[in-house]
Design a protein around this motif. Structure first.
Motif, mmCIF file in Angstrom:
data_model
loop_
_atom_site.group_PDB
_atom_site.id
_atom_site.type_symbol
_atom_site.label_atom_id
_atom_site.label_comp_id
_atom_site.label_asym_id
_atom_site.label_seq_id
_atom_site.Cartn_x
_atom_site.Cartn_y
_atom_site.Cartn_z
ATOM 1 N N ALA A 1 0.822 -1.202 0.000
ATOM 2 C CA ALA A 1 0.000 0.000 0.000
ATOM 3 C C ALA A 1 0.856 1.252 0.000
ATOM 4 O O ALA A 1 0.420 2.321 -0.407
ATOM 5 N N ASP B 1 -8.558 15.766 5.366
ATOM 6 C CA ASP B 1 -8.276 15.544 6.788
ATOM 7 C C ASP B 1 -9.536 15.808 7.610
ATOM 8 O O ASP B 1 -10.599 16.095 7.064
ATOM 9 N N LEU B 2 -9.375 15.707 8.941
ATOM 10 C CA LEU B 2 -10.526 15.857 9.828
ATOM 11 C C LEU B 2 -11.203 17.222 9.674
ATOM 12 O O LEU B 2 -12.433 17.310 9.696
ATOM 13 N N ASP B 3 -10.406 18.274 9.520
ATOM 14 C CA ASP B 3 -11.025 19.598 9.387
ATOM 15 C C ASP B 3 -11.884 19.699 8.130
ATOM 16 O O ASP B 3 -12.934 20.340 8.145
ATOM 17 N N MET C 1 -8.383 10.992 3.178
ATOM 18 C CA MET C 1 -8.942 10.043 4.137
ATOM 19 C C MET C 1 -10.451 9.931 3.975
ATOM 20 O O MET C 1 -11.097 10.901 3.629
ATOM 21 N N SER D 1 -6.236 -1.078 3.597
ATOM 22 C CA SER D 1 -4.854 -1.153 3.130
ATOM 23 C C SER D 1 -3.865 -0.756 4.224
ATOM 24 O O SER D 1 -2.684 -1.034 4.138
ATOM 25 N N PRO E 1 -5.307 17.577 11.131
ATOM 26 C CA PRO E 1 -4.281 18.133 10.234
ATOM 27 C C PRO E 1 -3.167 18.888 10.960
ATOM 28 O O PRO E 1 -3.340 19.312 12.107
ATOM 29 N N TYR F 1 -14.156 9.345 5.644
ATOM 30 C CA TYR F 1 -14.880 9.517 6.914
ATOM 31 C C TYR F 1 -16.342 9.134 6.722
ATOM 32 O O TYR F 1 -16.939 9.416 5.681
ATOM 33 N N ARG G 1 -20.641 20.027 9.367
ATOM 34 C CA ARG G 1 -21.317 21.133 10.040
ATOM 35 C C ARG G 1 -22.433 21.722 9.183
ATOM 36 O O ARG G 1 -23.245 22.503 9.681
ATOM 37 N N ASP H 1 -1.827 -0.803 7.698
ATOM 38 C CA ASP H 1 -1.415 -1.866 8.614
ATOM 39 C C ASP H 1 -2.076 -1.595 9.942
ATOM 40 O O ASP H 1 -2.358 -0.467 10.271
ATOM 41 N N ARG I 1 -3.316 10.751 14.631
ATOM 42 C CA ARG I 1 -2.984 9.978 13.436
ATOM 43 C C ARG I 1 -4.237 9.361 12.810
ATOM 44 O O ARG I 1 -4.501 9.509 11.632
ATOM 45 N N GLU I 2 -5.028 8.676 13.638
ATOM 46 C CA GLU I 2 -6.136 7.884 13.090
ATOM 47 C C GLU I 2 -7.331 8.735 12.660
ATOM 48 O O GLU I 2 -8.040 8.375 11.727
ATOM 49 N N ALA I 3 -7.551 9.839 13.345
ATOM 50 C CA ALA I 3 -8.693 10.679 12.964
ATOM 51 C C ALA I 3 -8.312 11.676 11.875
ATOM 52 O O ALA I 3 -9.171 12.363 11.343
ATOM 53 N N GLY I 4 -7.028 11.761 11.556
ATOM 54 C CA GLY I 4 -6.615 12.671 10.493
ATOM 55 C C GLY I 4 -6.659 14.134 10.913
ATOM 56 O O GLY I 4 -7.031 15.001 10.120
ATOM 57 N N PRO J 1 -13.517 8.407 11.349
ATOM 58 C CA PRO J 1 -12.583 8.011 10.289
ATOM 59 C C PRO J 1 -12.793 6.543 9.939
ATOM 60 O O PRO J 1 -13.064 5.724 10.817
ATOM 61 N N ILE K 1 -15.055 17.903 8.973
ATOM 62 C CA ILE K 1 -15.878 18.729 9.860
ATOM 63 C C ILE K 1 -16.557 19.845 9.052
ATOM 64 O O ILE K 1 -17.720 20.175 9.284
ATOM 65 N N GLY L 1 -3.058 -0.221 12.149
ATOM 66 C CA GLY L 1 -3.647 1.055 12.517
ATOM 67 C C GLY L 1 -3.177 1.585 13.846
ATOM 68 O O GLY L 1 -3.429 2.716 14.203
ATOM 69 N N GLY L 2 -2.432 0.829 14.567
ATOM 70 C CA GLY L 2 -2.074 1.537 15.757
ATOM 71 C C GLY L 2 -1.271 0.806 16.741
ATOM 72 O O GLY L 2 -0.994 1.342 17.767
#
Lengths: 408, 121
Positions: free
Chosen positions: A84, B88-90, B1, B116, A168, B3, B97, B118, A163-166, B111, B93, B120-121
């Motif tokens: 990947a 990204d998260l922003d 990403m 793909s 920024p 979501y 919203r 690995d 990291r996981e929630a992205g 998220p 969001i 994840g954590g």
């Protein structure tokens, strides 16, 4: 040539945030950046005592951390080729190019990452101190009186969420900046207050929290020159920190503003705080308003010369925005000075009746002071006893016993 | 990403709305969805039938339990979802919203665990 661990430590503290922030930007990951920096420090600790501290220690560390970051990525790929992420030499070259540059606002980006609202408040505080201040886990744990394991877990979870929630690594643009900035400033103020107001914990660690909060507030204020509230917060911190040496006596007991030896206030801090405050152009926000109050005290050579009308006006503007009970209590105290204790007593009585601050010792102490000043000594003693029944530590107890003025 | 944006609201509020009010709200959702679709950010989106139509399965000690209703009785119910692919998260969001349920219910931003990645954590 010998180099003490202390000197290495001093360089570490001074350079950590700047170097880590540029590594985070280039690598896009907090853990990778921390690992690279940790490798570089390990090398410094080994070599500097032998060879002496380099002329530009920050540049030395930066170079070492960049080299090690790339080494790590290469090694990982060899050990765990991932279909990947087919990061070939081309991508490594790209990371190297990113590592080469240092952008002025790297630290500001990282501040916004660490203070992102999708992280719990306590995680934001811990992450900010760890990433930008370079405080180590045991130091942060001591400052906030939580077990080291708890704090370590909090940091691991916070980094995983970034990291996981992205979340920024960016300074928010446009309207989002206005939305996010107050949250960032609140985290910095929380760090400052923990260092300044806490009467528990080690003095040295608390001092570092204040210095760090001021340093970070300075970065935000410098890099967002259009944001008056950031400047207001910096001014507030400087003007408050200026009183540090005078605020407790030799026994560690708090000294009231009116009793403080103003000759011990830090004039350089005050001058800087006043200069920043004078440069504000917009209608003052909550931090700027608190800074205005601090500035009034800083300007008065004696307690008797305090400009109470300005203090009252600042508190009234604060109440208009957010009528927190503590702000109303401070307002009442200012009214007592401007208009006399009889005018302030009903305001304090109302706060007692509402009950939100029922367990706050300084509400009862403030009421006791007013009662004494209007000649109701018996009631005053009862109120002092209520305050004393609610103190959190020994220094506060001695402080209030002194105010009560009789053996309890 | 990627979501998943989960749209939650009290279904009783939906029921109390006039057709015109409901039409306006559906229109707001559609407008956001169209914009997302136009620039390729929308992966999927669906509106769900009320929670009363849900069936929940649990297997315990080898026995399958089939029950009526959603997995938990809550004040707000899942009423729909969007999957978006954004930076990204922003950015997620910024999309979330704009959904009307932010005003009278809530939107949860989750998220997606990309297969793909690995572990994840």
């Amino acid at each position: 040539m010998t180099t003490s661990r202390d000197e290495v430590e001093r360089v570490f503290r001074a350079e950590h945030g700047r170097i880590l922030a540029s590594l985070v930007r280039a690598l896009g990951d907090l853990d990778r950046a921390e690992d690279a920096l940790a490798d570089a420090w390990a090398a410094a600790i080994e070599r500097w005592p032998r060879d002496g501290i380099p002329e530009r220690p920050g540049a030395w560390i930066t170079t070492a951390a960049r080299r090690r970051a790339v080494d790590r990525i290469r090694r990982e790929r060899r050990e765990r080729p991932s279909p990947a992420e087919p990061r070939g030499e081309e991508e490594i070259a790209m990371i190297e190019r990113r590592l080469d540059g240092e952008v002025e606002d790297d630290r500001l980006r990282l501040i916004f990452t660490c203070c992102h609202p999708s992280l719990a408040l306590e995680a934001r505080v811990a992450l900010t101190l760890r990433m930008l201040g370079g405080l180590r886990t045991p130091e942060i744990a001591r400052a906030f009186l939580v077990p080291e394991a708890t704090l370590a877990q909090r940091l691991v979870r916070a980094k995983a969420k970034v990291r996981e929630a992205g979340i920024p690594f960016e300074v928010p643009a446009g309207a989002l900046l206005a939305e996010r900035l107050p949250g960032v400033l609140t985290v910095l103020y929380l760090v400052f207050n923990e260092g300044y107001a806490a009467t528990a914990g080690e003095a040295l660690v608390r001092r570092e929290l204040c210095d760090e909060a001021i340093r970070l507030a300075r970065i935000v204020a410098d890099l967002l020159p259009g944001e008056d509230e950031a400047k207001g917060l910096l001014a507030l911190m400087l003007l408050t920190d200026a009183r540090r040496e005078a605020r407790v006596d030799e026994d560690g007991v708090p000294v009231r503003l009116e009793d403080q030896d103003r000759g011990r206030w830090d004039r350089a801090r005050i001058a800087e705080g006043l200069r920043i405050l004078d440069g504000l152009v917009r209608r003052p926000g909550p931090f700027a308003l608190q800074a205005i109050v601090a500035a009034v005290h800083a300007r008065a050579e004696r307690w008797g010369e305090t400009d109470w009308p300005t203090v009252v006006a600042a508190y009234e503007a604060l109440i208009e925005r957010h009528a927190s009970p503590v702000v109303r209590l401070n307002h009442a105290a200012a009214i007592a000075e401007r208009d006399g204790p009889a005018a302030a007593l009903p305001l304090v009585d109302a706060l007692v009746a509402e009950g939100d601050l029922a367990e706050y010792p300084y509400l009862h102490a403030a009421r006791a002071d007013l009662l004494r000043r209007v000649g109701r000594e018996e009631d005053a003693l009862v109120a002092y006893d209520r305050a004393l029944a609610r103190v959190g530590n020994d220094a506060e107890r001695r402080f209030l016993e002194r105010r009560r003025g009789r053996s309890v | 990403m990627k979501y998943l944006l989960l749209i939650h609201a009290d279904e009783k509020l939906d029921e109390a709305m006039t057709e015109a009010e409901m039409g306006e709200i559906v229109g707001e959702y559609m407008k956001v969805a169209e914009e997302l679709e136009a620039d390729g950010r929308l992966v999927a989106s669906e509106r769900l039938r009320p929670a009363a139509t849900a069936t929940t399965l649990r297997e315990r000690d080898g026995e399958l339990l089939v029950t009526d209703g959603p997995f938990a009785e809550t004040k707000e119910q899942l009423g729909g979802f969007y999957i978006v692919d954004v930076a990204d998260l922003d950015a997620a969001i910024a999309v979330a919203r704009r959904f009307p349920s932010v005003r009278y219910g809530s939107v949860e931003v989750r998220p997606i665990w990309e297969m793909s990645e690995d572990g994840g954590g």
